[in-house]
Write a protein that holds these residues in place. Sequence first.
Motif, short mmCIF file in Angstrom:
data_model
loop_
_atom_site.label_atom_id
_atom_site.label_comp_id
_atom_site.label_asym_id
_atom_site.label_seq_id
_atom_site.Cartn_x
_atom_site.Cartn_y
_atom_site.Cartn_z
N THR A 211 49.40 48.39 29.85
CA THR A 211 50.67 48.75 29.56
C THR A 211 51.73 48.02 31.01
OG1 THR A 211 50.41 50.92 28.79
CG2 THR A 211 52.70 50.36 29.93
N GLY A 212 50.91 47.79 31.91
CA GLY A 212 50.70 46.78 32.73
C GLY A 212 51.06 45.04 33.11
N ILE A 213 50.22 45.06 32.30
CA ILE A 213 50.06 43.96 32.22
C ILE A 213 51.15 43.15 31.49
CG2 ILE A 213 48.71 41.66 30.90
CD1 ILE A 213 46.07 43.07 31.86
N ASN A 214 51.87 43.95 30.67
CA ASN A 214 53.08 43.81 29.35
C ASN A 214 53.94 43.54 29.53
OD1 ASN A 214 50.85 43.96 26.97
ND2 ASN A 214 51.01 45.38 26.47
N ALA A 215 53.89 44.47 31.07
CA ALA A 215 55.04 44.81 31.86
C ALA A 215 55.26 43.30 32.38
CB ALA A 215 55.26 46.00 32.52
N ASN A 216 54.46 42.25 32.92
CA ASN A 216 54.33 41.63 33.78
C ASN A 216 54.63 40.29 32.88
OD1 ASN A 216 53.50 41.79 36.78
ND2 ASN A 216 52.41 43.71 35.64
N VAL B 237 46.78 29.71 37.30
CA VAL B 237 45.49 30.71 35.95
C VAL B 237 45.15 31.69 37.96
CG1 VAL B 237 43.68 29.31 36.74
CG2 VAL B 237 44.56 30.97 34.61
N VAL B 238 45.32 30.58 39.12
CA VAL B 238 44.84 32.17 40.45
C VAL B 238 45.92 32.75 39.96
CG1 VAL B 238 44.25 31.23 42.36
CG2 VAL B 238 43.38 30.04 41.13
N ALA B 239 47.01 32.77 39.83
CA ALA B 239 48.14 33.03 40.44
C ALA B 239 48.06 34.87 39.07
CB ALA B 239 48.87 32.49 40.49
N ASN B 240 48.65 34.32 38.18
CA ASN B 240 48.41 35.00 37.25
C ASN B 240 47.05 35.91 37.13
OD1 ASN B 240 51.16 33.76 36.72
ND2 ASN B 240 49.54 32.40 35.21
N SER B 241 46.44 35.43 37.56
CA SER B 241 44.68 35.99 37.78
C SER B 241 45.37 37.44 38.45
CB SER B 241 43.90 35.24 37.76
OG SER B 241 42.53 35.93 37.69
N LYS B 242 45.87 37.02 39.34
CA LYS B 242 46.12 38.25 40.73
C LYS B 242 47.01 38.77 40.48
CE LYS B 242 45.01 35.30 44.93
NZ LYS B 242 43.99 36.02 45.09
N ARG C 64 45.36 43.48 40.04
CA ARG C 64 46.97 44.62 40.40
C ARG C 64 46.93 45.23 39.67
NH1 ARG C 64 51.47 41.08 42.08
NH2 ARG C 64 52.41 42.38 39.61
N CYS C 65 47.06 44.91 38.33
CA CYS C 65 47.54 45.87 37.26
C CYS C 65 46.01 46.85 36.46
CB CYS C 65 48.38 45.04 35.82
SG CYS C 65 49.24 44.97 35.99
N PHE C 66 45.31 46.01 37.10
CA PHE C 66 43.64 46.69 36.75
C PHE C 66 43.86 48.50 37.58
CE2 PHE C 66 42.04 43.29 33.61
CZ PHE C 66 42.59 44.05 33.02
N GLN C 67 44.40 47.92 38.42
CA GLN C 67 43.76 48.54 40.07
C GLN C 67 45.17 49.77 40.27
OE1 GLN C 67 43.44 46.66 43.85
NE2 GLN C 67 43.59 44.42 42.77
N ALA C 68 46.14 49.30 38.81
CA ALA C 68 47.58 50.20 39.40
C ALA C 68 46.91 51.37 38.22
CB ALA C 68 48.55 49.78 38.76
N ALA D 93 34.57 33.69 42.00
CA ALA D 93 34.52 34.32 41.67
C ALA D 93 33.91 35.72 42.98
CB ALA D 93 32.85 33.73 41.87
N GLU D 94 35.29 36.14 42.49
CA GLU D 94 35.13 37.43 43.27
C GLU D 94 34.60 38.96 42.71
OE1 GLU D 94 38.70 38.09 45.28
OE2 GLU D 94 39.54 36.72 43.68
N VAL D 95 34.00 39.96 43.35
CA VAL D 95 34.80 41.57 42.53
C VAL D 95 35.96 42.49 43.83
CG1 VAL D 95 33.44 43.35 41.88
CG2 VAL D 95 32.22 41.39 41.64
N ILE D 96 37.07 42.77 43.11
CA ILE D 96 38.10 43.50 42.91
C ILE D 96 37.95 44.73 42.63
CG2 ILE D 96 40.33 43.87 43.25
CD1 ILE D 96 39.39 41.30 44.35
N GLU D 97 37.79 45.86 43.81
CA GLU D 97 37.33 47.37 43.26
C GLU D 97 38.54 48.02 44.48
OE1 GLU D 97 34.06 47.78 45.74
OE2 GLU D 97 32.60 47.40 43.62
N TYR D 98 39.03 49.62 43.58
CA TYR D 98 39.77 50.16 43.73
C TYR D 98 39.06 51.78 43.94
CZ TYR D 98 42.94 53.82 44.45
OH TYR D 98 43.27 55.89 43.98
N ALA D 99 39.27 52.69 44.74
CA ALA D 99 38.55 53.59 44.27
C ALA D 99 39.62 54.69 44.80
CB ALA D 99 37.23 54.14 45.29
N PRO D 100 39.77 55.89 44.55
CA PRO D 100 40.84 56.82 45.62
C PRO D 100 40.13 56.86 46.56
CG PRO D 100 40.12 57.84 43.47
CD PRO D 100 39.48 56.40 43.42
#
Length: 451
Positions: free
Chosen positions: A241-246, A290-295, A299-303, A442-449
């Motif tokens: 949903t966040g991706i669609n909002a962007n 593509v780099v800018a849109n990838s970021k 952000r949406c996946f983390q949200a 190539a990088e890994v983005i992680e989020y944990a509460p």
Amino acid sequence: MEDKIMPTVEELKALAIEEIDKRKEEIIGHAKHILNNPEVGFTEFKTSKYVSEIFSKLGIEHDANLALTGLKGNIDCGGGEGPNVSVIGELDSLRIFEHPIHDLTTGAAHACGHHCQIGSMIGSIIGLIVPEVKNNLSGSIIPIAVPAEEFIDVEQRMLLREEGKIEFMGGKQEFIKLGVFDDVDMAMMCHTSATNTTFGVGGTSNAHIVKYVEFTGQAAHAGGSPHMGINALNAAMIALTGINANRETFLDTDTVRVHGILTRGGQAVSSIPSQVTLEWRVRSGSNEAVVANSKKVDRCFQAGAMAVGAKVSVTNIPGYMPRLDNPQLQELFLQNAGHLTTKDDIDIIDNSHNGGGSTDMGDLSQIMPTLHPYVGGGDGVGHSETYLIHDYEKAVIQPAKAMACVVIDLLSNNAAKAKEIKEKHNYNMTASQYLNFQRSVAEVIEYAPEG
């Protein structure tokens, strides 16, 4: 003693075309054999062996097992030193169980026409190795069969990477890393399409970044104790949903596409999903976009994870770069296509037109002069169960002739035209710069509460 009269360029082309016509059923037969034995990327072992046997029968010295299944031949011409020109075909298929010609076990199916690419590559070589043709060209002809153009099966390819068998997940990417193209000065291939015309020249393609996304929650009984769970599927849905909002922030001029599939959505309907995975794709018309849109998508996946208290890991995988065909090679192809068919049978596409898809021929075009025209002969929608080749003359024989004629233009007259193109070409990157850029993606983005 009279001086030997050298054949003209047009006579050399006529000899190559005559040989291709003479052996057209054999050439089409190669394409149909590959059609009936489809294999997905980095598993094209039968296809690779088949092409290797053809190279051997044609007397072409070659290396095999490059990036697991790739092949590279070498044909030294008789006219002395000069640039090395590659003719390329792609070995792999898609995976579509609904396709009428698919592997019953794997679902592999040639729903993008790569079997015809191999056919036209072999056909062009058959025309070019006619002794009177080859001996009047300078430099070398490099036939290459590349694995894994279709960027699918990300989880399986990640395992290959972990095992150290590959670094990059696209065939030409991996070939660039391995140095397979280091001695190649320019390259060409033809791709099938479902257009009515025989040839299409021009246009560009999208860059893309591939994402493997893992949401981790907490399983619990979906009826008795949902309050004790953390729903990873809900986290994924919120992210989408966040991706669609962007989407309203994506520029039309960037031809942005954001899409993917859910590969794991839970274990049982009675259990709160604790493990959810997605394979996702961000496409845009330039490397910067593509780099800018990838970021934004990261952000949406983390949200999504943050919203429900889940964890998320986003593995960003270097995808492909925009295709930038060399204008001089395009012009040579158009001239030769014009001798093979009528003017209204050739579609000329503005080079600014972005078709929306992506190809690792784009990666190659960043570091050398390339040519990637399209040919007709297909029916249906590409990458679907409806895509089939109905006209092998258009899809295999005509591009084989056109590419053979372009190679003759390039390497005849002491390879003057190839030398000119090599000198004047606007190189976007060196191979080293290309690899550095891709590795930076190539990088890994992680989020944990917390807690």
